[in-house]
Design a protein around this motif. Structure first.
Motif, PDB file in Angstrom:
ATOM      1  N   LEU A  37      38.416 -14.267-119.560  1.00  0.00           N
ATOM      2  CA  LEU A  37      38.118 -14.577-118.247  1.00  0.00           C
ATOM      3  C   LEU A  37      39.348 -14.527-117.533  1.00  0.00           C
ATOM      4  CD1 LEU A  37      35.723 -17.681-118.977  1.00  0.00           C
ATOM      5  CD2 LEU A  37      34.932 -15.171-117.976  1.00  0.00           C
ATOM      6  N   ALA A  38      40.551 -15.353-118.089  1.00  0.00           N
ATOM      7  CA  ALA A  38      41.549 -15.332-117.023  1.00  0.00           C
ATOM      8  C   ALA A  38      42.127 -13.963-116.809  1.00  0.00           C
ATOM      9  CB  ALA A  38      42.635 -16.246-117.684  1.00  0.00           C
ATOM     10  N   PHE A  39      42.311 -13.136-117.841  1.00  0.00           N
ATOM     11  CA  PHE A  39      42.926 -11.843-117.896  1.00  0.00           C
ATOM     12  C   PHE A  39      42.033 -10.987-116.876  1.00  0.00           C
ATOM     13  CE2 PHE A  39      43.033  -7.302-118.999  1.00  0.00           C
ATOM     14  CZ  PHE A  39      44.448  -7.109-119.112  1.00  0.00           C
ATOM     15  N   GLY A  40      40.763 -10.993-116.788  1.00  0.00           N
ATOM     16  CA  GLY A  40      39.870 -10.275-115.873  1.00  0.00           C
ATOM     17  C   GLY A  40      40.119 -10.695-114.532  1.00  0.00           C
ATOM     18  N   PHE A  41      40.083 -11.952-114.360  1.00  0.00           N
ATOM     19  CA  PHE A  41      40.291 -12.777-113.024  1.00  0.00           C
ATOM     20  C   PHE A  41      41.646 -12.377-112.099  1.00  0.00           C
ATOM     21  CE2 PHE A  41      41.176 -16.081-110.158  1.00  0.00           C
ATOM     22  CZ  PHE A  41      40.212 -16.086-109.415  1.00  0.00           C
ATOM     23  N   PHE A  42      42.726 -12.781-113.140  1.00  0.00           N
ATOM     24  CA  PHE A  42      43.757 -12.483-112.524  1.00  0.00           C
ATOM     25  C   PHE A  42      44.447 -10.800-112.383  1.00  0.00           C
ATOM     26  CE2 PHE A  42      44.404 -17.169-113.741  1.00  0.00           C
ATOM     27  CZ  PHE A  42      44.408 -17.454-112.231  1.00  0.00           C
ATOM     28  N   HIS A  43      44.032 -10.300-113.335  1.00  0.00           N
ATOM     29  CA  HIS A  43      44.429  -8.737-113.222  1.00  0.00           C
ATOM     30  C   HIS A  43      43.648  -7.936-112.119  1.00  0.00           C
ATOM     31  CE1 HIS A  43      45.972  -4.785-114.619  1.00  0.00           C
ATOM     32  NE2 HIS A  43      44.593  -4.464-114.693  1.00  0.00           N
ATOM     33  N   PHE A  44      42.544  -8.359-112.039  1.00  0.00           N
ATOM     34  CA  PHE A  44      41.700  -7.634-110.885  1.00  0.00           C
ATOM     35  C   PHE A  44      42.142  -8.398-109.577  1.00  0.00           C
ATOM     36  CE2 PHE A  44      38.151  -8.133-107.767  1.00  0.00           C
ATOM     37  CZ  PHE A  44      37.885  -6.767-107.630  1.00  0.00           C
ATOM     38  N   LEU A  45      42.221  -9.627-109.307  1.00  0.00           N
ATOM     39  CA  LEU A  45      42.671 -10.380-108.142  1.00  0.00           C
ATOM     40  C   LEU A  45      44.317  -9.853-107.703  1.00  0.00           C
ATOM     41  CD1 LEU A  45      41.757 -12.172-105.775  1.00  0.00           C
ATOM     42  CD2 LEU A  45      42.933 -14.114-107.139  1.00  0.00           C
ATOM     43  N   GLY A  46      45.077  -9.859-108.944  1.00  0.00           N
ATOM     44  CA  GLY A  46      46.352  -9.343-108.737  1.00  0.00           C
ATOM     45  C   GLY A  46      46.421  -7.941-108.071  1.00  0.00           C
ATOM     46  N   ARG A  47      45.746  -7.141-108.626  1.00  0.00           N
ATOM     47  CA  ARG A  47      45.987  -5.697-108.269  1.00  0.00           C
ATOM     48  C   ARG A  47      45.430  -5.715-106.856  1.00  0.00           C
ATOM     49  NH1 ARG A  47      49.118  -5.394-111.505  1.00  0.00           N
ATOM     50  NH2 ARG A  47      49.207  -4.027-113.538  1.00  0.00           N
ATOM     51  N   ARG A  48      44.254  -6.350-106.446  1.00  0.00           N
ATOM     52  CA  ARG A  48      43.672  -6.011-105.079  1.00  0.00           C
ATOM     53  C   ARG A  48      44.890  -6.848-104.100  1.00  0.00           C
ATOM     54  NH1 ARG A  48      38.248  -5.576-104.241  1.00  0.00           N
ATOM     55  NH2 ARG A  48      38.866  -5.875-102.150  1.00  0.00           N
ATOM     56  N   LEU A  49      45.363  -8.044-104.445  1.00  0.00           N
ATOM     57  CA  LEU A  49      46.375  -8.325-103.504  1.00  0.00           C
ATOM     58  C   LEU A  49      47.809  -8.084-103.452  1.00  0.00           C
ATOM     59  CD1 LEU A  49      44.890 -12.197-103.674  1.00  0.00           C
ATOM     60  CD2 LEU A  49      44.240 -10.237-102.106  1.00  0.00           C
TER      61      LEU A  49
ATOM     62  N   TRP B 189      50.049  -8.561-106.231  1.00  0.00           N
ATOM     63  CA  TRP B 189      50.837  -9.209-107.043  1.00  0.00           C
ATOM     64  C   TRP B 189      51.822  -8.602-108.047  1.00  0.00           C
ATOM     65  CZ3 TRP B 189      47.082 -13.800-108.651  1.00  0.00           C
ATOM     66  CH2 TRP B 189      46.334 -14.484-107.545  1.00  0.00           C
ATOM     67  N   SER B 190      52.928  -9.237-108.128  1.00  0.00           N
ATOM     68  CA  SER B 190      53.852  -8.660-109.146  1.00  0.00           C
ATOM     69  C   SER B 190      53.089  -8.774-110.375  1.00  0.00           C
ATOM     70  CB  SER B 190      55.166  -9.032-108.978  1.00  0.00           C
ATOM     71  OG  SER B 190      55.031 -10.529-109.480  1.00  0.00           O
ATOM     72  N   ASN B 191      53.686  -7.875-111.391  1.00  0.00           N
ATOM     73  CA  ASN B 191      53.230  -8.003-112.779  1.00  0.00           C
ATOM     74  C   ASN B 191      53.736  -9.277-113.426  1.00  0.00           C
ATOM     75  OD1 ASN B 191      52.014  -5.373-112.980  1.00  0.00           O
ATOM     76  ND2 ASN B 191      53.904  -4.379-113.697  1.00  0.00           N
ATOM     77  N   LYS B 192      54.560  -9.611-113.090  1.00  0.00           N
ATOM     78  CA  LYS B 192      55.327 -11.157-113.720  1.00  0.00           C
ATOM     79  C   LYS B 192      54.384 -12.076-113.335  1.00  0.00           C
ATOM     80  CE  LYS B 192      60.098  -9.402-114.544  1.00  0.00           C
ATOM     81  NZ  LYS B 192      61.550  -9.946-114.471  1.00  0.00           N
ATOM     82  N   LEU B 193      54.016 -12.128-111.986  1.00  0.00           N
ATOM     83  CA  LEU B 193      53.092 -13.341-111.392  1.00  0.00           C
ATOM     84  C   LEU B 193      51.826 -13.185-112.282  1.00  0.00           C
ATOM     85  CD1 LEU B 193      52.468 -15.510-109.496  1.00  0.00           C
ATOM     86  CD2 LEU B 193      51.770 -13.899-107.862  1.00  0.00           C
ATOM     87  N   ILE B 194      51.150 -12.016-112.536  1.00  0.00           N
ATOM     88  CA  ILE B 194      49.893 -11.978-113.111  1.00  0.00           C
ATOM     89  C   ILE B 194      49.958 -12.430-114.793  1.00  0.00           C
ATOM     90  CG2 ILE B 194      48.248 -10.195-113.708  1.00  0.00           C
ATOM     91  CD1 ILE B 194      48.820  -8.411-111.391  1.00  0.00           C
ATOM     92  N   GLY B 195      50.963 -11.731-114.984  1.00  0.00           N
ATOM     93  CA  GLY B 195      51.078 -12.228-116.538  1.00  0.00           C
ATOM     94  C   GLY B 195      51.396 -13.626-116.856  1.00  0.00           C
ATOM     95  N   CYS B 196      52.104 -14.450-115.934  1.00  0.00           N
ATOM     96  CA  CYS B 196      52.323 -15.884-115.969  1.00  0.00           C
ATOM     97  C   CYS B 196      51.071 -16.622-115.812  1.00  0.00           C
ATOM     98  CB  CYS B 196      53.473 -16.213-114.884  1.00  0.00           C
ATOM     99  SG  CYS B 196      53.606 -17.824-114.776  1.00  0.00           S
ATOM    100  N   LEU B 197      50.287 -16.242-114.706  1.00  0.00           N
ATOM    101  CA  LEU B 197      48.976 -16.946-114.616  1.00  0.00           C
ATOM    102  C   LEU B 197      48.039 -16.505-115.742  1.00  0.00           C
ATOM    103  CD1 LEU B 197      48.583 -16.075-110.681  1.00  0.00           C
ATOM    104  CD2 LEU B 197      48.896 -18.483-111.972  1.00  0.00           C
ATOM    105  N   VAL B 198      48.049 -15.455-116.253  1.00  0.00           N
ATOM    106  CA  VAL B 198      46.988 -14.928-117.460  1.00  0.00           C
ATOM    107  C   VAL B 198      47.194 -16.152-118.693  1.00  0.00           C
ATOM    108  CG1 VAL B 198      46.328 -13.364-119.135  1.00  0.00           C
ATOM    109  CG2 VAL B 198      46.423 -12.748-116.747  1.00  0.00           C
ATOM    110  N   LEU B 199      48.772 -15.901-118.915  1.00  0.00           N
ATOM    111  CA  LEU B 199      49.234 -16.819-120.082  1.00  0.00           C
ATOM    112  C   LEU B 199      48.906 -18.397-119.947  1.00  0.00           C
ATOM    113  CD1 LEU B 199      52.389 -14.877-121.196  1.00  0.00           C
ATOM    114  CD2 LEU B 199      50.224 -14.981-122.371  1.00  0.00           C
ATOM    115  N   THR B 200      49.066 -18.819-118.620  1.00  0.00           N
ATOM    116  CA  THR B 200      48.932 -20.360-118.467  1.00  0.00           C
ATOM    117  C   THR B 200      47.750 -20.484-117.951  1.00  0.00           C
ATOM    118  OG1 THR B 200      49.901 -19.924-116.195  1.00  0.00           O
ATOM    119  CG2 THR B 200      51.431 -20.600-117.946  1.00  0.00           C
ATOM    120  N   ALA B 201      47.093 -20.070-117.488  1.00  0.00           N
ATOM    121  CA  ALA B 201      45.748 -20.463-117.044  1.00  0.00           C
ATOM    122  C   ALA B 201      44.342 -19.947-118.137  1.00  0.00           C
ATOM    123  CB  ALA B 201      45.093 -19.842-115.822  1.00  0.00           C
TER     124      ALA B 201
END
Length: 303
Positions: free
Chosen positions: A70-82, A84-96
């Protein structure tokens, strides 16, 4: 209560020593390696061989995997749309995407449901969130830190990740119904017990409270996904769609509603995925989760 005292003591100790100029705050990198290479494998070798498998275990085990996807799909999709840097997306996936199902989960579940509840908590944690962080977590960390899908390199990192290797060994022990000698188990248990103080001390050394930080809005979004959105989806899926109402389901929902997983934050920090944000997710997520967990416990009491 002792577990909660330890949690806040070592977190604040790290914060305090940040202000001591003579103290080498960069030591957190060495502490992270001790946690990943020694303490986590010890926990795996102690718990996994003791698990008794059956089909009903799929619900608590599957919750950690569902949460991560769920977190991977949510943040990867949102991050790509907005953008975001890869490092930010990866951080949010791992922590959330990973709940603190052991270091916080075990003492809280024992307090709310008794020692019997720990059996379900271990299932959510060990073959669930712990295996996720050892496999998919390493994949996400390697992928977003490199910024390119180097499949061979990522595969090598996964199979050489000590917690994953010990998990494979522990699974083979479980299948063959073999367990280690009691004195060895005692050593493993003591090594595993060091995870919480060491990991929280490391987080404290990295945690900052910069009011002008650009991380605040991402912190809020990450904690919303971790503490509210993800357990809500698991609740609806398990209770209303799969029609599950057992105590094990209640425990599973509470486990998934825990604060971000310390190991996930350490993994993000180790791979350079926004270390400050990953520390903030832990430092703020833990105290805030006590409030949200009380709400979730009230909700599941009606199942």
């Amino acid at each position: 209560m002792n577990n909660f005292i330890i949690i806040f003591f070592f977190l604040f100790l790290g914060l305090l020593l940040q202000r001591v100029k003579q103290f080498p705050t960069h030591i957190y990198k060495s502490i992270n390696k001790i946690v990943i290479y020694i303490c986590l494998p010890a926990i795996t070798l102690y718990h996994i061989p003791k698990i008794k498998w059956n089909n009903e275990l799929l619900f608590p085990i599957g919750a950690g995997w569902i949460s991560f996807f769920l977190a991977f799909g949510f943040f990867h999709f949102l991050g790509r749309r907005l953008g975001w840097s890869n490092k930010l997306i990866g951080c949010l996936v791992l922590t959330a995407g990973l709940s603190n199902s052991s270091f916080l989960g075990y003492p809280i579940i024992e307090a709310l449901f008794g020692k019997k509840g720990l059996e379900t908590a271990v299932l959510v944690d060990q073959p669930g969130t712990f295996v996720v962080v050892s496999t998919l977590g390493v994949f996400v960390a390697a992928f977003y830190s490199k910024g390119s899908p180097d499949a061979i390199s990522i595969f090598k990192k996964i199979i050489s990740f000590p917690p994953f290797l010990t998990f494979v060994v522990a699974c083979l022990m479980n299948v063959s119904q073999f367990d280690l000698a009691l004195n060895v188990q005692s050593v493993l248990l003591k090594l595993g017990s060091l995870v919480t103080p060491l990991a929280l001390f490391s987080v404290g050394l990295q945690l900052t409270f910069d009011r002008n930080s650009r991380h605040w809005k991402f912190l809020q979004l990450g904690l919303f996904v971790r503490l509210i959105m993800t357990p809500l989806i698991i609740f609806v899926l398990y209770v209303f769609i799969f029609n599950q109402h057992s105590e094990a389901i209640k425990i599973t929902i509470i486990e998934i509603a825990m604060a971000p997983m310390i190991t996930g934050a350490i993994l993000a920090s180790t791979y350079g995925l926004k270390p400050k944000l990953s520390s903030m997710m832990i430092g703020f997520g833990i105290p805030i989760s006590f409030l949200t967990l009380a709400i979730w416990y009230f909700i599941v009491s009606f199942i």
